[in-house]
Enzyme design. Structure first.
Site, PDB file in Angstrom:
ATOM      1  NE  ARG A   1      12.657   2.674  10.974  1.00 40.36           N
ATOM      2  CZ  ARG A   1      11.917   1.619  11.291  1.00 40.36           C
ATOM      3  NH1 ARG A   1      11.297   0.941  10.339  1.00 40.36           N
ATOM      4  NH2 ARG A   1      11.812   1.248  12.552  1.00 40.36           N
TER       5      ARG A   1
ATOM      6  CE  LYS B   1      -5.166   0.888 -18.871  1.00 38.67           C
ATOM      7  NZ  LYS B   1      -5.444  -0.159 -17.855  1.00 38.67           N
TER       8      LYS B   1
END
Length: 282
Positions: A103, A170
């Site tokens: 998995r 930003k």
């Protein structure tokens, strides 16, 4: 194209953590209960759809951490295209070991191949232009290095890996610092000569101010229309590297690239991909 592999020393903590999470305190109790310890099998990791592969190096490491005695043959390399039904990897040895690592190996391959496949699709839309597709820091916490590697496998490029890589100013930095001029002048004063400076703008008058003040190396053109982007590229006129961001999708990326921007950054590459269907068959 071949890509430099990450060193196993870098990958091992990520893979080991995933295995420990999956095995839990008591190990794979299903396998321990029903599979004879001496049982051996041959398994194939198969692609169940067309894709650009990424994560095979990580998957192989998962199997080897569970059992170094497993014999593993990889038929593809990360960054290669595969078709539905292709065998990507063969694993021979202890059936219990293969089942216990299954998995984790599949989780990594499916997700990383999903990123590589999405990246390749956007890159294909930019052919014939100079524009490069790049990722962002919108990655799964703890898995940034392998997700950014998957972007490379899809033909894209990497943006910052961390806040310490470069100065990226930003809109909130601009607001908190008192405007474009103030924030750029401070950055120019304090930045190392080895450090790039990028600044985000969402209006052309902001870009004009950036060009007037100087000091930036890259301008991030946020959520601009193709017409605005084309005008911004003309204004920059090679003085700054131009990067378009915002509303980037398979439907819009070609029009954005046609404006002449140097880069298109997309957070979707690492947060809105669809995992590729891969399976392990005995």
């Amino acid at each position: 194209m071949s890509y430099p592999a990450l060193h196993d020393l870098i990958l091992e903590p990520l893979v080991r953590s995933a295995l420990m999470e999956d095995l839990g305190a008591n190990g794979d109790i299903t396998t321990l209960t029903v599979i004879p310890a001496a049982a051996t099998y041959s398994a194939r990791l198969n692609a169940r759809e067309d894709a650009v592969i990424s994560g095979l190096q990580v998957a192989e490491l998962a199997f080897r951490l569970v059992d170094p005695k497993l014999d593993i043959i990889t038929h593809f390399h990360d960054g290669q295209h595969c078709a539905k039904g292709d065998a990507l990897m063969e694993i021979q040895g202890s059936a219990a070991s293969i089942l216990s690592a299954e998995r984790v190996a599949l989780n990594f391959v499916g997700r990383l191949a999903g990123i590589a496949t999405l990246t390749a699709a956007l890159v294909a839309e930019t052919r014939g232009t100079k524009t490069r597709i790049t990722c962002t820091r919108k990655t799964t916490p703890g898995l940034r290095i392998v997700e950014k590697q998957a972007v490379l496998h899809g033909g894209g490029f990497n943006h910052r890996f961390s806040l310490s890589d470069a100065i990226l100013i930003k809109d909130n930095h601009i607001a908190a610092a008192g405007g474009v001029r103030a924030v750029l002048e401070t950055a120019k004063t304090r930045a190392s000569h080895m450090m790039k400076i990028e600044i985000e703008v969402d209006q052309l008058d902001q870009l004009a101010e950036v060009l007037e003040v100087g000091g930036a190396d890259v301008v991030l053109l946020d959520n601009m229309s193709p017409n605005e982007l084309q005008e911004a590229v003309a204004m920059a006129d090679g003085q700054l590297v131009t990067e378009a961001s915002g509303s980037v999708s398979h439907d819009t990326v070609a029009a954005i690239a046609a404006t002449g921007v140097d880069y298109i950054s997309s957070g979707a590459l690492t947060h809105s991909y669809r995992s590729v269907d891969v399976g392990l068959d005995f």
